[in-house]
Design a protein around this motif. Structure first.
Motif, PDB file in Angstrom:
ATOM      1  N   LEU A 111      17.447  -1.987  -1.646  1.00 33.25           N
ATOM      2  CA  LEU A 111      16.182  -2.799  -1.077  1.00 33.25           C
ATOM      3  C   LEU A 111      15.338  -1.526  -0.176  1.00 33.25           C
ATOM      4  N   VAL A 112      16.011  -0.921   0.803  1.00 31.90           N
ATOM      5  CA  VAL A 112      15.350  -0.211   1.602  1.00 31.90           C
ATOM      6  C   VAL A 112      14.641   1.026   0.722  1.00 31.90           C
ATOM      7  N   PHE A 113      15.363   1.651  -0.237  1.00 33.27           N
ATOM      8  CA  PHE A 113      14.774   2.659  -0.988  1.00 33.27           C
ATOM      9  C   PHE A 113      13.455   1.995  -1.797  1.00 33.27           C
ATOM     10  N   SER A 114      13.505   1.010  -2.099  1.00 31.59           N
ATOM     11  CA  SER A 114      12.592   0.348  -3.106  1.00 31.59           C
ATOM     12  C   SER A 114      11.273  -0.075  -2.121  1.00 31.59           C
ATOM     13  N   TRP A 115      11.594  -0.560  -1.071  1.00 29.26           N
ATOM     14  CA  TRP A 115      10.433  -1.125  -0.006  1.00 29.26           C
ATOM     15  C   TRP A 115       9.859   0.022   0.561  1.00 29.26           C
ATOM     16  N   VAL A 116      10.584   1.168   0.983  1.00 32.74           N
ATOM     17  CA  VAL A 116       9.693   2.178   1.445  1.00 32.74           C
ATOM     18  C   VAL A 116       8.576   2.683   0.564  1.00 32.74           C
ATOM     19  N   VAL A 117       8.775   3.097  -0.711  1.00 34.80           N
ATOM     20  CA  VAL A 117       8.092   3.461  -1.603  1.00 34.80           C
ATOM     21  C   VAL A 117       6.907   2.646  -1.603  1.00 34.80           C
ATOM     22  N   THR A 118       7.502   1.184  -2.028  1.00 38.53           N
ATOM     23  CA  THR A 118       6.119   0.142  -2.445  1.00 38.53           C
ATOM     24  C   THR A 118       5.297  -0.441  -1.486  1.00 38.53           C
ATOM     25  N   ILE A 119       6.146  -0.496  -0.488  1.00 36.42           N
ATOM     26  CA  ILE A 119       5.254  -1.229   0.666  1.00 36.42           C
ATOM     27  C   ILE A 119       4.387  -0.441   1.505  1.00 36.42           C
ATOM     28  N   THR A 120       4.915   0.739   1.715  1.00 36.97           N
ATOM     29  CA  THR A 120       4.183   1.801   2.650  1.00 36.97           C
ATOM     30  C   THR A 120       2.474   2.052   2.257  1.00 36.97           C
ATOM     31  N   PRO A 121       2.464   1.992   0.846  1.00 31.67           N
ATOM     32  CA  PRO A 121       0.958   2.078   0.637  1.00 31.67           C
ATOM     33  C   PRO A 121       0.117   0.974   1.053  1.00 31.67           C
ATOM     34  N   GLN A 122       1.022  -0.191   0.816  1.00 36.73           N
ATOM     35  CA  GLN A 122       0.207  -1.471   1.031  1.00 36.73           C
ATOM     36  C   GLN A 122      -0.174  -1.760   2.500  1.00 36.73           C
ATOM     37  N   ILE A 123       0.617  -1.066   3.406  1.00 37.22           N
ATOM     38  CA  ILE A 123       0.426  -1.140   4.751  1.00 37.22           C
ATOM     39  C   ILE A 123      -0.665  -0.281   5.218  1.00 37.22           C
ATOM     40  N   ARG A 124      -0.965   0.864   4.506  1.00 35.76           N
ATOM     41  CA  ARG A 124      -1.991   1.651   4.570  1.00 35.76           C
ATOM     42  C   ARG A 124      -3.189   0.684   4.395  1.00 35.76           C
ATOM     43  N   GLY A 125      -3.489   0.020   3.152  1.00 38.12           N
ATOM     44  CA  GLY A 125      -4.420  -0.906   2.828  1.00 38.12           C
ATOM     45  C   GLY A 125      -4.727  -1.973   4.109  1.00 38.12           C
ATOM     46  N   ASN A 126      -3.715  -2.420   4.315  1.00 39.65           N
ATOM     47  CA  ASN A 126      -3.780  -3.634   5.308  1.00 39.65           C
ATOM     48  C   ASN A 126      -4.713  -3.132   6.619  1.00 39.65           C
ATOM     49  N   LEU A 127      -4.222  -1.881   7.004  1.00 41.56           N
ATOM     50  CA  LEU A 127      -4.692  -1.321   8.218  1.00 41.56           C
ATOM     51  C   LEU A 127      -6.290  -1.202   7.955  1.00 41.56           C
ATOM     52  N   ASN A 128      -6.728  -1.005   6.694  1.00 37.25           N
ATOM     53  CA  ASN A 128      -8.214  -1.064   6.379  1.00 37.25           C
ATOM     54  C   ASN A 128      -8.663  -2.233   6.142  1.00 37.25           C
ATOM     55  N   GLY A 129      -7.815  -3.462   6.378  1.00 40.23           N
ATOM     56  CA  GLY A 129      -8.470  -4.845   6.162  1.00 40.23           C
ATOM     57  C   GLY A 129      -8.582  -5.284   4.829  1.00 40.23           C
ATOM     58  N   ILE A 130      -7.666  -4.563   3.855  1.00 35.84           N
ATOM     59  CA  ILE A 130      -7.749  -4.883   2.405  1.00 35.84           C
ATOM     60  C   ILE A 130      -6.203  -5.175   1.758  1.00 35.84           C
ATOM     61  N   ALA A 131      -6.104  -5.926   0.857  1.00 38.28           N
ATOM     62  CA  ALA A 131      -4.823  -6.053  -0.048  1.00 38.28           C
ATOM     63  C   ALA A 131      -5.047  -5.501  -1.428  1.00 38.28           C
ATOM     64  N   SER A 132      -4.424  -4.351  -1.838  1.00 43.96           N
ATOM     65  CA  SER A 132      -4.504  -4.124  -3.151  1.00 43.96           C
ATOM     66  C   SER A 132      -3.173  -3.772  -3.602  1.00 43.96           C
ATOM     67  N   ALA A 133      -3.167  -4.120  -4.784  1.00 44.54           N
ATOM     68  CA  ALA A 133      -1.803  -3.949  -5.800  1.00 44.54           C
ATOM     69  C   ALA A 133      -1.941  -2.491  -6.019  1.00 44.54           C
ATOM     70  N   SER A 134      -0.564  -1.662  -5.874  1.00 44.74           N
ATOM     71  CA  SER A 134      -0.486  -0.500  -6.269  1.00 44.74           C
ATOM     72  C   SER A 134      -0.046  -0.206  -7.873  1.00 44.74           C
ATOM     73  N   ILE A 135      -0.932   0.078  -8.697  1.00 40.55           N
ATOM     74  CA  ILE A 135      -0.502   0.142 -10.257  1.00 40.55           C
ATOM     75  C   ILE A 135       0.250   1.633 -10.460  1.00 40.55           C
ATOM     76  N   ILE A 136       0.287   2.468  -9.313  1.00 43.02           N
ATOM     77  CA  ILE A 136       0.927   3.646  -9.493  1.00 43.02           C
ATOM     78  C   ILE A 136       2.218   3.736  -8.982  1.00 43.02           C
ATOM     79  N   GLU A 137       2.480   3.464  -7.667  1.00 41.92           N
ATOM     80  CA  GLU A 137       3.518   3.417  -7.090  1.00 41.92           C
ATOM     81  C   GLU A 137       4.466   2.272  -7.615  1.00 41.92           C
ATOM     82  N   TRP A 138       4.022   1.159  -7.719  1.00 45.20           N
ATOM     83  CA  TRP A 138       5.101  -0.103  -8.251  1.00 45.20           C
ATOM     84  C   TRP A 138       5.689   0.227  -9.592  1.00 45.20           C
ATOM     85  N   PRO A 139       4.934   0.482 -10.565  1.00 51.47           N
ATOM     86  CA  PRO A 139       5.500   0.694 -11.914  1.00 51.47           C
ATOM     87  C   PRO A 139       6.621   1.959 -11.811  1.00 51.47           C
TER      88      PRO A 139
END
Length: 332
Positions: A111-139
């Motif tokens: 789970l650590v391995f998965s979430w480091v890769v998939t959630i890290t880009p989400q945090i970048r978007g959250n800091l910019n005030g947006i929530a966007s699904a990652s159609i590259i990192e997730w799949p």
């Protein structure tokens, strides 16, 4: 139908060959249960997964550095920061994986391995005030996990569910602006896109695990069968050595055919107990057997001491030969 010793050897060789084939398909382990094997398999593949992910992130970082010097218009500083954070997380995860904690709980490291890769880009978007699904990192992560670690589908489902929970949870709790990954994409399309990716990944893992479990049980059955054949072979060989001299038994095992040799210089000793019939009337059966055992044990010791070949015992009779099957000058 009687099974010859040579046939037992063929069966043993056949089973050994198939065991090697099963071992090549499964990770080598001494685990006695499927759950132990699966835990060991996840741990081994996680080590490979962390390493590959780290290398892949480094390649993208190198690409951004190249853009910084030679293609400034394509350089994305936020991407570099995200990649460095993910790389640090992967390095920490790789170090943690090799600790006793990581060895004991490979599922958590998954789970650590998965979430480091998939959630890290989400945090970048959250800091910019947006929530966007990652159609590259997730799949990419979901398919990579299904390929590298295709066992225990509930773990994959939890990994995917955690990403979606963070995606929607951060949106609601932080009141973020929802931004679709592409202008042409609708919320319905995004849902179906992620749904089918997760379904295909989990289904493939489920089917592969069924196959792996079946192969594991088949390998265990082969190992048990081989042990039984080995025991039967040892029992057959022991019985053969009790009936025939060692050299004759070895020749019979190598070439199961009639063996007849000629010996011109040999001596045969027949011995029995004088007055055994009268003697047997004064002893009960147990005492009589014990007496014969003591006498014949002494004869066996002498025969072995002088290199003689015991042929058989019948009642109180003892038969032994000298000069065969190995010729000797002092046979008499």
């Amino acid at each position: 139908m009687a099974i010859t010793d040579s046939r037992l050897s063929e069966i043993g060789a056949f089973i050994q060959t198939n065991l090697k084939k099963f071992s090549s398909n499964l990770a080598p382990t001494k685990a006695q249960t499927y759950d132990d094997w699966r835990k060991h398999f996840i741990y081994q593949r996680l080590s490979l997964g962390f390493t590959l992910a780290l290398i892949s992130y480094f390649t993208f970082t190198v690409s951004q550095i190249n853009n910084f010097f030679f293609h400034p218009d394509h350089f994305q500083a936020e991407w570099v920061v995200t990649q460095v954070v993910a790389e640090l997380g992967l390095m920490i995860g790789l170090v943690l994986l090799r600790t006793p904690f990581g060895m004991k709980y490979p599922g958590l490291m998954f789970l650590v391995f998965s979430w480091v890769v998939t959630i890290t880009p989400q945090i970048r978007g959250n800091l910019n005030g947006i929530a966007s699904a990652s159609i590259i990192e997730w799949p990419l992560m979901f398919f990579s996990q299904a390929t590298l670690i295709p066992v225990y589908w509930p773990l994959h489902f939890i990994s995917q569910l955690g990403v979606l929970i963070y995606y929607h949870g951060s949106q609601m709790l932080l009141n973020l602006k929802l931004v679709l990954p592409a202008p042409w994409m609708t919320a319905e399309f995004l849902f179906l896109y992620l749904f089918w990716i997760c379904l295909i990944c989990n289904l493939s893992v489920y089917l592969y695990e069924r196959l792996a479990r079946s192969e594991f049980k088949s390998r265990q059955a082969l190992e048990q069968a081989y042990e039984q054949v080995k025991e039967e072979q040892e029992r057959s060989e022991s019985l053969l050595l009790n009936i025939l001299p060692h050299t004759i038994a070895q020749r019979l095992k190598q070439q199961p055919s009639t063996i007849a040799d000629s010996f011109t210089d040999a001596a045969v000793l027949f011995a029995d107990i004088v007055g055994f019939t009268e003697l047997s009337g004064r002893f009960d059966p147990a005492e009589l057997v014990n007496l014969l055992n003591q006498i014949f044990s002494e004869f066996d010791y002498l025969a072995e001491l002088h290199g003689l070949e015991k042929i058989k015992t019948i009642g109180d009779a003892y038969m032994v030969v000298s000069g065969l099957p190995i010729p000797r000058d002092d046979y008499a």
